[in-house]
Design a protein around this motif. Structure first.
Motif, PDB file in Angstrom:
ATOM      1  N   ARG A  76       2.340 -27.208 -47.638  1.00 57.28           N
ATOM      2  CA  ARG A  76       2.909 -28.090 -48.664  1.00 57.28           C
ATOM      3  C   ARG A  76       3.900 -29.079 -48.045  1.00 57.28           C
ATOM      4  N   ASP A  77       4.804 -28.575 -47.202  1.00 56.74           N
ATOM      5  CA  ASP A  77       5.854 -29.417 -46.632  1.00 56.74           C
ATOM      6  C   ASP A  77       5.336 -30.442 -45.628  1.00 56.74           C
ATOM      7  N   PHE A  78       4.380 -30.061 -44.797  1.00 56.05           N
ATOM      8  CA  PHE A  78       3.930 -30.940 -43.729  1.00 56.05           C
ATOM      9  C   PHE A  78       2.640 -31.691 -44.033  1.00 56.05           C
ATOM     10  N   HIS A  79       1.863 -31.212 -45.010  1.00 57.70           N
ATOM     11  CA  HIS A  79       0.573 -31.841 -45.293  1.00 57.70           C
ATOM     12  C   HIS A  79       0.385 -32.211 -46.756  1.00 57.70           C
ATOM     13  N   ASP A  80       1.404 -31.985 -47.569  1.00 59.70           N
ATOM     14  CA  ASP A  80       1.329 -32.302 -49.002  1.00 59.70           C
ATOM     15  C   ASP A  80       0.064 -31.742 -49.641  1.00 59.70           C
ATOM     16  N   THR A  81      -0.269 -30.516 -49.292  1.00 59.83           N
ATOM     17  CA  THR A  81      -1.455 -29.874 -49.849  1.00 59.83           C
ATOM     18  C   THR A  81      -1.138 -28.421 -50.185  1.00 59.83           C
ATOM     19  N   ASP A  82      -1.838 -27.902 -51.177  1.00 59.65           N
ATOM     20  CA  ASP A  82      -1.674 -26.502 -51.558  1.00 59.65           C
ATOM     21  C   ASP A  82      -2.818 -25.684 -50.977  1.00 59.65           C
ATOM     22  N   VAL A  83      -2.483 -24.507 -50.450  1.00 61.75           N
ATOM     23  CA  VAL A  83      -3.489 -23.621 -49.878  1.00 61.75           C
ATOM     24  C   VAL A  83      -3.357 -22.241 -50.505  1.00 61.75           C
ATOM     25  N   GLU A  84      -4.420 -21.467 -50.361  1.00 60.85           N
ATOM     26  CA  GLU A  84      -4.443 -20.079 -50.809  1.00 60.85           C
ATOM     27  C   GLU A  84      -4.742 -19.187 -49.614  1.00 60.85           C
ATOM     28  N   VAL A  85      -4.123 -18.017 -49.591  1.00 60.20           N
ATOM     29  CA  VAL A  85      -4.293 -17.065 -48.498  1.00 60.20           C
ATOM     30  C   VAL A  85      -5.045 -15.850 -49.018  1.00 60.20           C
ATOM     31  N   SER A  86      -6.136 -15.478 -48.338  1.00 61.03           N
ATOM     32  CA  SER A  86      -6.940 -14.303 -48.709  1.00 61.03           C
ATOM     33  C   SER A  86      -6.974 -13.343 -47.532  1.00 61.03           C
ATOM     34  N   TRP A  87      -6.356 -12.184 -47.690  1.00 60.72           N
ATOM     35  CA  TRP A  87      -6.292 -11.198 -46.613  1.00 60.72           C
ATOM     36  C   TRP A  87      -7.597 -10.424 -46.513  1.00 60.72           C
ATOM     37  N   ASP A  88      -8.084 -10.264 -45.286  1.00 56.90           N
ATOM     38  CA  ASP A  88      -9.280  -9.464 -45.007  1.00 56.90           C
ATOM     39  C   ASP A  88      -8.878  -7.994 -44.905  1.00 56.90           C
ATOM     40  N   PRO A  89      -9.825  -7.078 -45.128  1.00 59.16           N
ATOM     41  CA  PRO A  89      -9.518  -5.655 -44.903  1.00 59.16           C
ATOM     42  C   PRO A  89      -9.127  -5.462 -43.430  1.00 59.16           C
ATOM     43  N   PRO A  90      -8.141  -4.617 -43.153  1.00 56.20           N
ATOM     44  CA  PRO A  90      -7.693  -4.444 -41.758  1.00 56.20           C
ATOM     45  C   PRO A  90      -8.790  -3.845 -40.888  1.00 56.20           C
ATOM     46  N   GLN A  91      -8.928  -4.389 -39.680  1.00 58.94           N
ATOM     47  CA  GLN A  91      -9.889  -3.875 -38.693  1.00 58.94           C
ATOM     48  C   GLN A  91      -9.219  -2.876 -37.753  1.00 58.94           C
ATOM     49  N   GLU A  92      -7.897  -3.023 -37.595  1.00 59.98           N
ATOM     50  CA  GLU A  92      -7.117  -2.142 -36.729  1.00 59.98           C
ATOM     51  C   GLU A  92      -5.816  -1.792 -37.441  1.00 59.98           C
ATOM     52  N   PRO A  93      -5.251  -0.635 -37.121  1.00 56.67           N
ATOM     53  CA  PRO A  93      -3.960  -0.303 -37.736  1.00 56.67           C
ATOM     54  C   PRO A  93      -2.886  -1.310 -37.321  1.00 56.67           C
ATOM     55  N   TRP A  94      -2.058  -1.684 -38.250  1.00 60.76           N
ATOM     56  CA  TRP A  94      -0.905  -2.557 -38.039  1.00 60.76           C
ATOM     57  C   TRP A  94      -1.250  -3.976 -37.628  1.00 60.76           C
ATOM     58  N   SER A  95      -2.455  -4.441 -37.996  1.00 62.86           N
ATOM     59  CA  SER A  95      -2.787  -5.853 -37.791  1.00 62.86           C
ATOM     60  C   SER A  95      -3.711  -6.314 -38.906  1.00 62.86           C
ATOM     61  N   TRP A  96      -3.510  -7.544 -39.347  1.00 59.85           N
ATOM     62  CA  TRP A  96      -4.265  -8.111 -40.466  1.00 59.85           C
ATOM     63  C   TRP A  96      -4.633  -9.545 -40.162  1.00 59.85           C
ATOM     64  N   THR A  97      -5.743  -9.979 -40.733  1.00 61.69           N
ATOM     65  CA  THR A  97      -6.145 -11.384 -40.652  1.00 61.69           C
ATOM     66  C   THR A  97      -6.334 -11.911 -42.071  1.00 61.69           C
ATOM     67  N   ALA A  98      -6.163 -13.215 -42.196  1.00 59.82           N
ATOM     68  CA  ALA A  98      -6.334 -13.845 -43.500  1.00 59.82           C
ATOM     69  C   ALA A  98      -7.005 -15.203 -43.310  1.00 59.82           C
ATOM     70  N   ARG A  99      -7.757 -15.589 -44.329  1.00 55.86           N
ATOM     71  CA  ARG A  99      -8.341 -16.933 -44.378  1.00 55.86           C
ATOM     72  C   ARG A  99      -7.436 -17.799 -45.234  1.00 55.86           C
ATOM     73  N   VAL A 100      -7.233 -19.026 -44.800  1.00 56.36           N
ATOM     74  CA  VAL A 100      -6.434 -19.983 -45.548  1.00 56.36           C
ATOM     75  C   VAL A 100      -7.372 -21.097 -45.998  1.00 56.36           C
ATOM     76  N   THR A 101      -7.438 -21.312 -47.301  1.00 60.79           N
ATOM     77  CA  THR A 101      -8.330 -22.332 -47.859  1.00 60.79           C
ATOM     78  C   THR A 101      -7.528 -23.254 -48.777  1.00 60.79           C
ATOM     79  N   PHE A 102      -8.084 -24.437 -49.008  1.00 57.24           N
ATOM     80  CA  PHE A 102      -7.439 -25.353 -49.946  1.00 57.24           C
ATOM     81  C   PHE A 102      -7.460 -24.732 -51.335  1.00 57.24           C
ATOM     82  N   ALA A 103      -6.368 -24.911 -52.061  1.00 57.92           N
ATOM     83  CA  ALA A 103      -6.297 -24.410 -53.430  1.00 57.92           C
ATOM     84  C   ALA A 103      -7.352 -25.115 -54.263  1.00 57.92           C
TER      85      ALA A 103
END
Length: 115
Positions: A76-103
């Motif tokens: 929002r601050d640097f690109h004047d755009t809104d995004v959504e974050v979707s967390w994937d199921p964890p593949q390893e303990p204590w680490s997570w990945t997420a996809r960021v897409t345009f709102a």
């Protein structure tokens, strides 16, 4: 000669808001280390790595929420755009990945558009 001088006068730069050179976020990698929570944000042009200002004993759900807020505010601050974050199921303990897409209500910015 001072590098800010040109023909005995000061060089002035026009102040304008420019898009960040690192591009719109595309993904997040969040992981716990003995020193604390670390992030790597994948963008259109590279990765931004850093840490969350949270103790290591913070609940993982709270750490994921803080990382998502960080990325949405950056977009929002640097690109004047809104995004959504979707967390994937964890593949390893204590680490997570997420996809960021345009709102859903936001269009991607044009590559040469100034913010």
């Amino acid at each position: 000669m001072n590098s800010t001088m040109l023909d005995s006068g000061m060089v002035r730069r026009k102040k304008e808001k420019k898009r960040s050179a690192w591009g719109v976020p595309k993904g997040i990698f969040l992981f716990a280390t003995p020193e604390g929570w670390r992030t790597s944000v994948l963008t259109e042009s590279g990765n931004l790595c850093g840490r969350l200002d949270m103790p290591i004993n913070t609940d993982p759900q709270d750490a994921r929420a803080a990382a998502a807020v960080m990325v949405t505010e950056l977009a929002r601050d640097f690109h004047d755009t809104d995004v959504e974050v979707s967390w994937d199921p964890p593949q390893e303990p204590w680490s997570w990945t997420a996809r960021v897409t345009f709102a859903a209500n936001d269009e991607p910015p044009l590559p040469d558009a100034e913010g």
